[in-house]
Scaffold this motif. Structure first.
Motif, short mmCIF file in Angstrom:
data_model
loop_
_atom_site.label_atom_id
_atom_site.label_comp_id
_atom_site.label_asym_id
_atom_site.label_seq_id
_atom_site.Cartn_x
_atom_site.Cartn_y
_atom_site.Cartn_z
N MET A 89 0.81 -1.21 0.00
CA MET A 89 0.00 0.00 0.00
C MET A 89 0.85 1.27 0.00
SD MET A 89 -3.22 -0.80 2.55
CE MET A 89 -2.20 -0.70 4.02
N PHE A 90 2.16 1.10 0.14
CA PHE A 90 3.04 2.27 0.26
C PHE A 90 4.11 2.27 -0.83
CE2 PHE A 90 1.66 0.82 4.41
CZ PHE A 90 1.06 1.95 4.93
N PRO A 91 4.48 3.43 -1.33
CA PRO A 91 5.60 3.52 -2.27
C PRO A 91 6.91 3.25 -1.54
CG PRO A 91 4.84 5.71 -1.67
CD PRO A 91 3.85 4.75 -1.08
N GLN A 92 8.00 3.11 -2.26
CA GLN A 92 9.29 2.82 -1.63
C GLN A 92 9.75 3.96 -0.73
OE1 GLN A 92 12.13 1.74 -4.64
NE2 GLN A 92 11.33 -0.35 -4.80
N ASP A 93 9.40 5.18 -1.08
CA ASP A 93 9.81 6.34 -0.28
C ASP A 93 8.57 7.13 0.12
OD1 ASP A 93 11.34 8.22 0.99
OD2 ASP A 93 11.77 9.37 -0.82
N PRO A 94 7.78 6.59 1.05
CA PRO A 94 6.51 7.25 1.41
C PRO A 94 6.72 8.52 2.23
CG PRO A 94 6.91 5.41 2.88
CD PRO A 94 8.01 5.38 1.85
N ARG A 95 5.77 9.44 2.10
CA ARG A 95 5.77 10.65 2.92
C ARG A 95 4.94 10.41 4.17
NH1 ARG A 95 3.76 14.93 -1.42
NH2 ARG A 95 2.33 13.19 -1.76
N LYS A 96 5.24 11.14 5.24
CA LYS A 96 4.52 10.93 6.49
C LYS A 96 3.02 11.13 6.32
CE LYS A 96 8.05 11.95 9.98
NZ LYS A 96 8.42 12.82 11.12
N ARG A 97 2.66 12.16 5.58
CA ARG A 97 1.24 12.45 5.39
C ARG A 97 0.55 11.29 4.69
NH1 ARG A 97 -2.34 17.03 4.72
NH2 ARG A 97 -4.00 16.48 3.28
N ASP A 98 1.18 10.74 3.66
CA ASP A 98 0.60 9.62 2.92
C ASP A 98 0.43 8.39 3.82
OD1 ASP A 98 0.49 11.13 0.63
OD2 ASP A 98 2.45 10.48 -0.09
N ILE A 99 1.39 8.17 4.72
CA ILE A 99 1.32 7.04 5.64
C ILE A 99 0.12 7.20 6.57
CG2 ILE A 99 2.48 5.87 7.56
CD1 ILE A 99 5.15 6.58 6.21
N ILE A 100 -0.05 8.39 7.12
CA ILE A 100 -1.15 8.64 8.04
C ILE A 100 -2.50 8.54 7.34
CG2 ILE A 100 -2.22 10.36 9.55
CD1 ILE A 100 0.58 11.38 10.21
N VAL A 101 -2.58 9.09 6.14
CA VAL A 101 -3.83 9.00 5.36
C VAL A 101 -4.18 7.55 5.07
CG1 VAL A 101 -4.87 9.48 3.11
CG2 VAL A 101 -3.69 11.30 4.34
N THR A 102 -3.18 6.74 4.73
CA THR A 102 -3.42 5.32 4.47
C THR A 102 -3.91 4.62 5.72
OG1 THR A 102 -1.74 5.27 2.72
CG2 THR A 102 -2.34 3.16 3.71
N PHE A 103 -3.33 4.95 6.86
CA PHE A 103 -3.76 4.36 8.13
C PHE A 103 -5.23 4.68 8.40
CE2 PHE A 103 -4.38 4.40 12.71
CZ PHE A 103 -3.80 3.20 13.10
N LEU A 104 -5.60 5.95 8.26
CA LEU A 104 -6.98 6.36 8.49
C LEU A 104 -7.93 5.69 7.51
CD1 LEU A 104 -6.45 10.19 9.11
CD2 LEU A 104 -6.86 8.42 10.82
#
Length: 236
Positions: free
Chosen positions: A194-209
């Motif tokens: 679900m994550f790119p190789q170099d994810p951004r913090k915001r993208d990680i949190i959005v994916t979690f939510l």
């Protein structure tokens, strides 16, 4: 926060403070009658901080438990003024309700697994675990296991990489749709996919939510392989 008006409501879908305590005890492989209070309290507060960061609702009970752990930790640091038989271990304040909770939870799980024909008291096993029955090496994953997994991903992100609220990024709703689109095609995906190789913090949190919301809507289920530890997302 990722979105100022976005709040995750648990509403009895996910576990409560006792479940978080059980999760940490199992994670650290310790006996409930010999809890390392300082360590467990530190990890409990770390999870609580993450839940508040994500604007997760109904954290009041978690705060009460955190206060109880902190109080027990403080009492254990005080010098003893009597024999071990006279002074009760401060940890018993949490051990007793924890042992009782585990007994009740175990009994509830046993009853939930019963199939009783002609009896409306107990229901058949729900759909929520049907996706696990074909693979005995999979166990269902809860909120706190997901928090651990997301924390590990965040640790890999550069500390200099802060959340950029002004950048144009995907919303929680868009991320939910993107996950469902992939699952409709593949049926299931590995957590890391679900994550790119170099994810951004915001993208990680959005994916979690987004994942939490999909779980609440019973659109996806999350399971972990008992041997490899690999987490997979399954489409319901």
């Amino acid at each position: 926060m990722v979105e100022s008006d976005y709040k995750v409501k648990l509403e009895n879908v996910f576990e409560g403070p006792m479940d978080l305590l059980v999760h940490l005890i199992k994670k650290n492989e310790v006996d409930i009658y010999d809890i390392p209070v300082a360590l467990i309290t530190e990890q409990y507060l770390a999870h609580l901080e993450w839940m508040q960061l994500l604007n997760i609702d109904n954290v009041g009970d978690f705060l009460v438990m955190a206060s109880t752990l902190a109080q027990i930790k403080s009492r254990m640091l005080l010098p003893s003024h009597g024999s071990e038989e006279e002074e009760e271990d401060p940890r018993m304040e949490i051990v007793r309700p924890l042992a009782e909770y585990l007994q009740i939870k175990s009994a509830a799980e046993e009853l939930a697994n019963r199939n009783m024909l002609g009896d409306k008291i107990f229901t058949r096993r729900t759909k929520s675990v049907d996706f696990l029955k074909d693979d005995q090496d999979l166990i269902q994953v809860g909120l706190f296991e997901l928090i651990d997994a997301f924390q590990r991903i965040l640790q890999k992100v550069s500390k200099e990489h802060t959340v950029d609220l002004s950048a144009e990024t995907i919303s929680v709703k868009d991320r939910m749709n993107a996950i469902i689109t992939v699952l409709e095609e593949k049926g299931s995906i590995a957590f890391l996919e679900m994550f790119p190789q170099d994810p951004r913090k915001r993208d990680i949190i959005v994916t979690f939510l987004a994942l939490l919301e999909l779980m609440k809507m019973s659109l996806v289920r999350v399971a972990q392989h008992t041997q490899s530890g690999t987490i997979r997302i399954f489409y319901q």
